[in-house]
Design a protein around this motif. Structure first.
Motif, PDB file in Angstrom:
ATOM      1  N   MET A  38     -38.980 -16.605  32.072  1.00 46.82           N
ATOM      2  CA  MET A  38     -39.637 -16.832  30.790  1.00 46.82           C
ATOM      3  C   MET A  38     -38.889 -17.904  29.998  1.00 46.82           C
ATOM      4  SD  MET A  38     -40.863 -13.840  28.213  1.00 46.82           S
ATOM      5  CE  MET A  38     -39.578 -13.956  26.989  1.00 46.82           C
ATOM      6  N   ALA A  39     -39.602 -18.667  29.200  1.00 46.20           N
ATOM      7  CA  ALA A  39     -38.987 -19.740  28.410  1.00 46.20           C
ATOM      8  C   ALA A  39     -37.958 -19.160  27.444  1.00 46.20           C
ATOM      9  CB  ALA A  39     -40.065 -20.479  27.635  1.00 46.20           C
ATOM     10  N   GLY A  40     -36.875 -19.886  27.271  1.00 43.01           N
ATOM     11  CA  GLY A  40     -35.847 -19.475  26.328  1.00 43.01           C
ATOM     12  C   GLY A  40     -34.807 -18.531  26.883  1.00 43.01           C
ATOM     13  N   GLU A  41     -34.966 -18.148  28.142  1.00 40.87           N
ATOM     14  CA  GLU A  41     -34.030 -17.169  28.715  1.00 40.87           C
ATOM     15  C   GLU A  41     -32.662 -17.769  28.968  1.00 40.87           C
ATOM     16  OE1 GLU A  41     -35.739 -15.439  32.181  1.00 40.87           O
ATOM     17  OE2 GLU A  41     -36.692 -13.845  31.046  1.00 40.87           O
ATOM     18  N   ARG A  42     -31.671 -16.891  28.903  1.00 43.09           N
ATOM     19  CA  ARG A  42     -30.301 -17.269  29.187  1.00 43.09           C
ATOM     20  C   ARG A  42     -30.188 -17.895  30.581  1.00 43.09           C
ATOM     21  NH1 ARG A  42     -24.654 -14.057  29.174  1.00 43.09           N
ATOM     22  NH2 ARG A  42     -23.721 -15.447  30.691  1.00 43.09           N
ATOM     23  N   GLN A  43     -29.397 -18.976  30.665  1.00 41.34           N
ATOM     24  CA  GLN A  43     -29.139 -19.627  31.949  1.00 41.34           C
ATOM     25  C   GLN A  43     -27.705 -19.314  32.370  1.00 41.34           C
ATOM     26  OE1 GLN A  43     -31.758 -21.695  33.496  1.00 41.34           O
ATOM     27  NE2 GLN A  43     -32.756 -20.415  31.953  1.00 41.34           N
ATOM     28  N   ALA A  44     -27.551 -18.842  33.593  1.00 39.98           N
ATOM     29  CA  ALA A  44     -26.251 -18.352  34.057  1.00 39.98           C
ATOM     30  C   ALA A  44     -25.178 -19.440  34.039  1.00 39.98           C
ATOM     31  CB  ALA A  44     -26.397 -17.786  35.466  1.00 39.98           C
ATOM     32  N   ASP A  45     -25.571 -20.677  34.256  1.00 35.01           N
ATOM     33  CA  ASP A  45     -24.582 -21.751  34.366  1.00 35.01           C
ATOM     34  C   ASP A  45     -24.439 -22.552  33.081  1.00 35.01           C
ATOM     35  OD1 ASP A  45     -27.079 -22.840  34.407  1.00 35.01           O
ATOM     36  OD2 ASP A  45     -26.691 -24.247  36.050  1.00 35.01           O
ATOM     37  N   CYS A  46     -24.900 -22.009  31.954  1.00 32.14           N
ATOM     38  CA  CYS A  46     -24.905 -22.770  30.697  1.00 32.14           C
ATOM     39  C   CYS A  46     -23.733 -22.361  29.803  1.00 32.14           C
ATOM     40  CB  CYS A  46     -26.227 -22.556  29.958  1.00 32.14           C
ATOM     41  SG  CYS A  46     -26.243 -23.313  28.322  1.00 32.14           S
ATOM     42  N   LEU A  47     -22.899 -23.345  29.457  1.00 31.65           N
ATOM     43  CA  LEU A  47     -21.723 -23.092  28.614  1.00 31.65           C
ATOM     44  C   LEU A  47     -22.113 -22.488  27.266  1.00 31.65           C
ATOM     45  CD1 LEU A  47     -18.706 -23.468  27.868  1.00 31.65           C
ATOM     46  CD2 LEU A  47     -19.299 -25.810  27.166  1.00 31.65           C
ATOM     47  N   PHE A  48     -23.154 -23.017  26.622  1.00 31.10           N
ATOM     48  CA  PHE A  48     -23.484 -22.529  25.282  1.00 31.10           C
ATOM     49  C   PHE A  48     -24.143 -21.145  25.344  1.00 31.10           C
ATOM     50  CE2 PHE A  48     -23.522 -26.925  22.957  1.00 31.10           C
ATOM     51  CZ  PHE A  48     -22.162 -27.039  23.189  1.00 31.10           C
ATOM     52  N   CYS A  49     -24.874 -20.824  26.406  1.00 33.44           N
ATOM     53  CA  CYS A  49     -25.346 -19.444  26.571  1.00 33.44           C
ATOM     54  C   CYS A  49     -24.147 -18.491  26.673  1.00 33.44           C
ATOM     55  CB  CYS A  49     -26.225 -19.312  27.809  1.00 33.44           C
ATOM     56  SG  CYS A  49     -27.905 -19.962  27.618  1.00 33.44           S
ATOM     57  N   LYS A  50     -23.071 -18.950  27.318  1.00 35.16           N
ATOM     58  CA  LYS A  50     -21.866 -18.110  27.436  1.00 35.16           C
ATOM     59  C   LYS A  50     -21.192 -17.950  26.077  1.00 35.16           C
ATOM     60  CE  LYS A  50     -21.039 -19.109  32.280  1.00 35.16           C
ATOM     61  NZ  LYS A  50     -20.360 -19.996  33.236  1.00 35.16           N
ATOM     62  N   ILE A  51     -21.208 -18.985  25.249  1.00 36.47           N
ATOM     63  CA  ILE A  51     -20.653 -18.847  23.895  1.00 36.47           C
ATOM     64  C   ILE A  51     -21.495 -17.864  23.088  1.00 36.47           C
ATOM     65  CG2 ILE A  51     -20.359 -20.102  21.705  1.00 36.47           C
ATOM     66  CD1 ILE A  51     -19.161 -22.424  23.336  1.00 36.47           C
TER      67      ILE A  51
END
Ligand code: AMP
Ligand code: ZN
Length: 119
Positions: free
Chosen positions: A1-14
């Protein structure tokens, strides 16, 4: 789904608290934290908690959250006392424009003279 967390994304991890950051403000939809490599006395990144690769795709899918980013950028400028002297909100979009993290973010810059045109 759009907007979902991406496992390899630095800012999603923040957003998830998995990578430390100096957080100034947090809302239901946004996080504001200091840039790790500041280019001005005030250099804060304002990001949505949802993942979109850039500001335009965020605005197309979630216009209310895109507006939250602008409102929060102004709150950061007020917190940093850069409103009277002026501040700049930058959305680097695409690697040719210097984007290196592909999770939408506003740079809020202030506390020194800001040249125009930008480099
Ligand atoms: P951009 O080049 O427009 O994609 O902006 C990405 C920004 O993220 C750069 O200004 C980096 O200095 C900043 N940055 C990268 N990693 C971190 C981190 N772990 N914490 C805070 N800022 C970061
Ligand atoms: Zn992300």
């Amino acid at each position: 789904m759009a907007g979902e967390r991406q496992a390899d994304c630095l800012f999603c991890k923040i957003v998830a608290g998995e990578v430390p950051a100096t957080v100034l403000r947090e809302t239901d939809t946004t996080v504001a934290f200091r840039d790790i490599n500041p280019q001005a006395p005030t250099h804060v990144l304002v990001i949505p908690k949802v993942h979109y690769p850039d500001a335009a795709s965020l605005a197309a899918a979630e216009p209310a959250i895109a507006a939250d980013i602008l409102r929060e950028s102004a709150e950061v400028a007020a917190l940093e006392r850069t409103v009277d002297s002026g501040y700049r909100i930058v959305f680097n979009t695409g690697s040719g424009a210097g984007q290196t993290v592909f999770h939408a973010h506003a740079h809020v810059l202030g506390g020194r003279g800001l040249n125009w045109p930008p480099g």
